[in-house]
Design a protein around this motif. Structure first.
Motif, PDB file in Angstrom:
ATOM      1  N   GLY A   1      73.406  62.719  44.835  1.00 56.32           N
ATOM      2  CA  GLY A   1      72.618  61.321  44.454  1.00 56.32           C
ATOM      3  C   GLY A   1      72.861  60.248  45.160  1.00 56.32           C
ATOM      4  N   SER A   2      73.567  59.268  45.099  1.00 49.68           N
ATOM      5  CA  SER A   2      73.440  58.190  46.108  1.00 49.68           C
ATOM      6  C   SER A   2      74.729  57.970  46.520  1.00 49.68           C
ATOM      7  N   ALA A   3      75.675  59.028  46.473  1.00 51.94           N
ATOM      8  CA  ALA A   3      77.336  58.826  46.985  1.00 51.94           C
ATOM      9  C   ALA A   3      77.296  58.676  48.315  1.00 51.94           C
ATOM     10  N   THR A   4      76.490  58.834  49.228  1.00 52.48           N
ATOM     11  CA  THR A   4      76.771  58.553  50.665  1.00 52.48           C
ATOM     12  C   THR A   4      75.511  57.760  51.335  1.00 52.48           C
ATOM     13  N   THR A   5      74.691  57.074  50.355  1.00 47.13           N
ATOM     14  CA  THR A   5      73.672  56.329  50.702  1.00 47.13           C
ATOM     15  C   THR A   5      74.308  55.053  51.359  1.00 47.13           C
ATOM     16  N   PHE A   6      73.957  54.496  52.608  1.00 45.97           N
ATOM     17  CA  PHE A   6      74.338  53.329  52.845  1.00 45.97           C
ATOM     18  C   PHE A   6      73.020  52.422  53.082  1.00 45.97           C
ATOM     19  N   ILE A   7      73.232  51.069  53.371  1.00 42.90           N
ATOM     20  CA  ILE A   7      72.368  50.090  53.363  1.00 42.90           C
ATOM     21  C   ILE A   7      71.261  50.552  54.443  1.00 42.90           C
ATOM     22  N   ILE A   8      71.432  50.883  55.498  1.00 43.78           N
ATOM     23  CA  ILE A   8      70.617  51.041  56.398  1.00 43.78           C
ATOM     24  C   ILE A   8      69.438  52.392  55.899  1.00 43.78           C
ATOM     25  N   GLN A   9      70.118  53.322  55.155  1.00 45.88           N
ATOM     26  CA  GLN A   9      69.226  54.416  54.641  1.00 45.88           C
ATOM     27  C   GLN A   9      68.436  53.707  53.362  1.00 45.88           C
ATOM     28  N   TYR A  10      68.974  53.067  52.564  1.00 49.37           N
ATOM     29  CA  TYR A  10      68.381  52.420  51.589  1.00 49.37           C
ATOM     30  C   TYR A  10      67.018  51.770  52.013  1.00 49.37           C
ATOM     31  N   ILE A  11      67.208  50.810  53.134  1.00 53.65           N
ATOM     32  CA  ILE A  11      66.063  50.209  53.852  1.00 53.65           C
ATOM     33  C   ILE A  11      65.209  51.333  54.536  1.00 53.65           C
ATOM     34  N   TYR A  12      65.582  52.553  54.835  1.00 53.37           N
ATOM     35  CA  TYR A  12      64.574  53.599  55.520  1.00 53.37           C
ATOM     36  C   TYR A  12      63.847  54.184  54.366  1.00 53.37           C
ATOM     37  N   ASN A  13      64.695  54.247  53.106  1.00 53.41           N
ATOM     38  CA  ASN A  13      63.913  55.010  51.942  1.00 53.41           C
ATOM     39  C   ASN A  13      62.945  54.366  51.324  1.00 53.41           C
ATOM     40  N   THR A  14      63.294  52.981  51.352  1.00 53.08           N
ATOM     41  CA  THR A  14      62.553  51.935  50.684  1.00 53.08           C
ATOM     42  C   THR A  14      61.104  51.658  51.528  1.00 53.08           C
ATOM     43  N   GLY A  15      61.212  51.464  52.760  1.00 53.43           N
ATOM     44  CA  GLY A  15      60.283  51.139  53.677  1.00 53.43           C
ATOM     45  C   GLY A  15      59.298  52.115  54.240  1.00 53.43           C
ATOM     46  N   PHE A  16      60.067  53.462  54.267  1.00 48.33           N
ATOM     47  CA  PHE A  16      59.308  54.459  55.166  1.00 48.33           C
ATOM     48  C   PHE A  16      59.235  55.690  54.304  1.00 48.33           C
ATOM     49  N   ALA A  17      60.233  56.213  53.642  1.00 48.46           N
ATOM     50  CA  ALA A  17      60.295  57.657  53.146  1.00 48.46           C
ATOM     51  C   ALA A  17      59.961  57.559  51.789  1.00 48.46           C
ATOM     52  N   GLY A  18      59.852  56.436  51.075  1.00 49.50           N
ATOM     53  CA  GLY A  18      59.469  56.497  49.571  1.00 49.50           C
ATOM     54  C   GLY A  18      57.877  56.394  49.644  1.00 49.50           C
ATOM     55  N   THR A  19      57.529  56.428  48.372  1.00 48.36           N
ATOM     56  CA  THR A  19      55.888  56.078  48.004  1.00 48.36           C
ATOM     57  C   THR A  19      56.043  55.460  46.675  1.00 48.36           C
ATOM     58  N   PRO A  20      55.261  54.310  46.832  1.00 48.38           N
ATOM     59  CA  PRO A  20      54.732  53.303  47.899  1.00 48.38           C
ATOM     60  C   PRO A  20      55.590  53.002  48.955  1.00 48.38           C
ATOM     61  N   ARG A  21      55.342  52.542  50.038  1.00 53.96           N
ATOM     62  CA  ARG A  21      56.291  51.996  50.858  1.00 53.96           C
ATOM     63  C   ARG A  21      56.273  50.581  50.783  1.00 53.96           C
ATOM     64  N   LEU A  22      57.503  50.071  50.238  1.00 53.37           N
ATOM     65  CA  LEU A  22      57.720  49.013  49.736  1.00 53.37           C
ATOM     66  C   LEU A  22      58.511  48.163  51.123  1.00 53.37           C
TER      67      LEU A  22
ATOM     68  N   TRP B   1      72.392  48.162  45.288  1.00 55.87           N
ATOM     69  CA  TRP B   1      73.884  47.896  45.053  1.00 55.87           C
ATOM     70  C   TRP B   1      74.638  49.048  45.365  1.00 55.87           C
ATOM     71  N   ARG B   2      74.417  50.138  44.879  1.00 49.78           N
ATOM     72  CA  ARG B   2      75.205  51.561  45.132  1.00 49.78           C
ATOM     73  C   ARG B   2      75.189  51.352  46.703  1.00 49.78           C
ATOM     74  N   ALA B   3      74.172  51.287  47.626  1.00 44.69           N
ATOM     75  CA  ALA B   3      74.265  51.271  48.925  1.00 44.69           C
ATOM     76  C   ALA B   3      74.992  50.391  49.436  1.00 44.69           C
ATOM     77  N   VAL B   4      75.006  48.987  48.903  1.00 43.26           N
ATOM     78  CA  VAL B   4      75.878  48.055  49.552  1.00 43.26           C
ATOM     79  C   VAL B   4      77.513  48.292  49.074  1.00 43.26           C
ATOM     80  N   HIS B   5      77.836  48.861  48.053  1.00 42.93           N
ATOM     81  CA  HIS B   5      79.177  49.194  47.590  1.00 42.93           C
ATOM     82  C   HIS B   5      79.585  50.348  48.474  1.00 42.93           C
ATOM     83  N   ASN B   6      78.979  51.320  48.551  1.00 45.10           N
ATOM     84  CA  ASN B   6      79.180  52.504  49.375  1.00 45.10           C
ATOM     85  C   ASN B   6      79.284  51.907  50.836  1.00 45.10           C
ATOM     86  N   THR B   7      78.574  50.899  51.449  1.00 45.93           N
ATOM     87  CA  THR B   7      78.809  50.565  52.545  1.00 45.93           C
ATOM     88  C   THR B   7      80.045  49.797  52.779  1.00 45.93           C
TER      89      THR B   7
END
Lengths: 426, 322
Positions: B269-290, B96-102
């Motif tokens: 923090g997450s001040a300039t995290t937008f929705i596509i980066q959220y998707i990238y962080n969640t699916g590819f950069a994070g562990t576990p890959r969700l 939701w931070r990403a959604v708001h930022n976007t």
């Protein structure tokens, strides 16, 4: 020469050539080693594998040197998709254990147990697993460096080996004020890095059943101090607050440029600091400050593993075993300026070539820190879900630093994140 | 020439006639479209379906066979909020931070960029000195790679960057622009406008040049003021082009990722995290890959993009139909 003789000669030559090519093809074997380097790791591996190739005609070890990010992000996907290299140097030791090739049938298991007993567990799937999976090529330990020249210039006494984080914070702040240095302290932006200080502050990290817990009173107490130090200017904000997500960020440049009094990082920085600081100022290793949980850094480092998907398991095991032999391992440790994980090599001591007295002293100081490592730190390093815990630590602590969440909110979120992560892990 | 072509055409005529006899008059078109349809199906349509299927599965497994079906729980997780305007009340506050930022980014970036592009196009449409040079200057950033754009501005704005050096040189205090969430966000908007403005300026310039001169001449004869000319002639006649620019900029704004990721990493923090980066962080950069969660978020984003795309198609049609 008659036509018939020529025909016979030609046919014989063709047959011999054919046989030679055929024979060659049947022996030629190539294995791929995916390697990333902090300094000279891949080049040193190349030198040793050159000798391996000479001793094993027809064998080629192809080194595929990639950025560290590729090892972290691409290799797991390659492994899951069944498109992995034969072997790789990696740092997520427990997290990828399901893909490792068990070297036990191909190597002298007693030699490996005797030489690497302490680190073999980090590569195993669990407590019941006795396989041999990885050669710990780069033993590292987290801890701090200080700019000794700045302490001397400020005429501030360097805190002793039992000094706490508060002692160091006060001393470095005083040094920074007196010498007008930009930052008193900085810590690499990494969940692995903050784990040692948190353990020293009393964090247990695990539940009684051995599953990851991360947040407890000890962890929260350290995070509160850590956030406070960012707010009052003791810690360099640039490092943790300067980026988002769970990205890694080091503060080595600030230390090398003389803008930082105290740098919490790890033993792998020695070669870089030695080379880049030169005689610009004096620096030394001071390890990890103490707390109620001890004075523990985090062990870690990188290891070389083979993957079960390889078409040449015996050859992969042979290549890794070659690196594990005492003489080769000692050479690798010395040239890459690392702390040895091999018991005999450590016992005999390593002579580091082309190393300044400061770097040699630093490497010895790191080796002396190994005995202070807490059992929790060893368990954390070997825990298969540690990377999830590292990432959660970084993301949530950063939010507390920049003010998106309070420390208590961040810790509550961290607990929920871990619960979600553990429920998703197969 | 015809002597060569005619026999060749006759050669083609034979199979074409056979095809029309066999498939009918209209169906051969499908045959010619087939290669493109196959490629589009394989590399665009199929991944969308796979993505949707992944969004209904859980765990960190990569292969579908290793992923248990979890129904809509990934969507539930993303949408579980006390109040959608307060990310702290949401289960996945990062989403939701990403959604708001976007949303804030798109409003600011698109609004300001279209405004500046229009202003620039109006100036560049006048007979000013070195007009060709200025047109190139404004378009130049569009040619740069997003990573280059990000690095240039990072070097300017970082603690020991060019901007702080200038500030210190004139006796002002330096400031860590990218460490303050509001400033980092503001500079992200600025960087994005700087990088893309040239493209939209060019489209608007083409739109301006398509406006017939005689309308302006008539206005001049009527002694209409420049503001009145702009309001009553330029803006209405430019509106179809403006609409296309607006929708294109909206789509591009929602998809913002690469340059901001290289610029701030999504922080502080997450001040300039937008929705596509959220998707990238969640699916590819994070562990576990969700992947399931990332897919669910991308499906939700896709719905927004489809709406914007239809808006663009409608704007285009309006443009063509006048």
């Amino acid at each position: 020469m008659s036509i018939n003789s020529m025909k016979i000669l030609l046919a014989s030559a063709t047959a011999i050539t054919g046989m030679a090519v055929g024979t060659g093809m049947s022996f030629a074997q190539e294995i791929t080693y995916m390697c990333s380097s902090d300094g000279t790791e891949c080049a040193t591996a190349r030198e040793i594998f050159d000798r391996f190739e000479e001793e094993n005609p027809g064998v080629t070890v192809k080194i595929d040197e990639v950025p560290y990010k590729a090892i972290l992000e691409s290799l797991p996907v390659q492994l899951a998709a069944g498109d992995a290299p034969d072997m790789a140097k990696l740092t997520d030791l427990g997290g990828l254990a399901q893909y490792y090739l068990d070297l036990t049938p191909y190597v002298d298991a007693d030699y490996w147990e005797k030489s690497f007993g302490g680190t073999l567990d980090w590569y195993r799937k669990g407590p019941d697993d006795n396989g041999i999976y990885g050669l710990h090529s780069q033993l590292t330990i987290t801890g701090a460096y200080i700019n000794k020249t700045l302490f001397e210039q400020a005429e501030v006494e360097v805190p002793g080996p039992d000094a706490t984080w508060d002692d160091w914070a006060a001393a470095t702040k005083e040094v920074a004020e007196k010498t007008e240095t930009q930052f008193p302290m900085a810590m690499d932006r990494s969940g692995h890095r903050i784990a040692g200080p948190a353990i020293s502050a009393g964090a247990k990290l695990f539940n009684e059943d051995g599953t990851g817990m991360l947040v407890d009173e000890g962890f929260t107490n350290y995070v509160k101090k850590f956030v406070e130090w960012h707010n009052d200017g003791t810690m360099a904000r640039d490092v943790w607050a300067g980026t988002g997500g769970s990205s890694y960020q080091a503060a080595d440049k600030e230390f090398i440029n003389g803008q930082l009094v105290y740098y919490y990082s790890g033993s792998w920085q020695v070669a870089k600091l030695d080379e880049q600081i030169g005689d610009a100022f004096d620096w030394e290793v001071v390890g990890t400050p103490c707390g109620e949980g001890g004075c523990s850094g985090m062990p870690g480092g990188a290891g070389i593993v083979g993957f079960a998907s390889t078409e040449h398991p015996e050859l992969v095991a042979k290549a890794i075993d070659y690196l594990a032999q005492e003489e080769n391992y000692a050479e690798m440790t010395a040239k890459t300026k690392n702390i040895p994980a091999h018991a005999a090599v450590a016992q005999k001591g390593v002579e580091y070539p082309d190393t300044s007295p400061a770097a040699a002293e630093a490497l010895n100081a790191w080796a002396a820190q190994v005995s202070k490592i807490s059992p929790i730190a060893y368990a954390y390093q070997g825990y298969k879900n540690n990377r999830a815990m590292f990432n959660i630590s970084v993301e949530r602590i950063t939010q507390a630093i920049v003010g998106e969440l309070t420390v208590d909110e961040a810790m509550e979120r961290a607990k929920e994140d871990l619960k979600k992560a553990l429920s998703e892990v197969q | 020439m015809l002597a060569v072509l005619n026999p060749l055409m006759r050669l083609i005529e034979v199979p074409m006639k056979w095809m029309q006899d066999t498939l009918g008059l209209k169906n051969p078109a499908w045959l010619f479209l087939l290669p493109n349809l196959i490629l589009f199906g394989l590399f665009a349509f199929l991944p969308v379906i796979i993505n949707f299927v992944y969004s209904l599965t859980g765990s960190d497994g990569i292969l579908l066979a290793n992923r248990p079906y979890v129904g809509a729980s990934n969507f539930d997780y993303l949408l579980d909020c006390g109040s959608y305007v307060d990310p702290n009340s949401c289960r996945d506050d990062f989403f939701w931070r990403a959604v708001h930022n976007t949303i804030l980014f798109v409003i600011l970036q698109v609004g300001l960029m279209v405004g500046f592009s229009l202003l620039t196009a109006l100036i560049l449409n006048r007979k000013i000195r070195a007009r060709g040079f200025f047109r190139s200057v404004f378009f130049f950033p569009v040619l740069l790679s997003p990573v280059v754009v990000a690095l240039i501005w990072k070097w300017i704005l970082q603690r020991e960057g060019v901007l702080n050096a200038w500030l210190e040189a004139i006796g002002l205090e330096s400031f860590n622009w990218l460490l303050d969430p509001s400033w980092a966000f503001g500079w992200s908007v600025f960087l994005s406008i700087w990088a893309h403005m040239g493209f939209y300026t060019l489209i608007l310039l083409a739109g301006l040049q398509a406006i017939p001169r005689d309308v302006y001449e008539a206005a001049m004869m009527d002694r209409a003021s420049p503001w009145r000319v702009f309001r009553r002639i330029t803006l209405p006649l430019l509106m179809p082009t403006m609409l296309v620019v607006l929708v294109l900029a909206l789509i591009k704004g929602v998809q913002t990722f690469d340059e901001i990721f290289a610029f701030t990493g999504g922080g502080p923090g997450s001040a300039t995290t937008f929705i596509i980066q959220y998707i990238y962080n969640t699916g590819f950069a994070g562990t576990p890959r969700l992947f399931g969660l990332a897919s669910a978020a991308s499906i939700m984003l896709a719905v927004v993009l489809v709406i914007l795309t239809f808006l663009q198609l409608w704007a285009n049609r309006k443009n063509v139909d006048g």
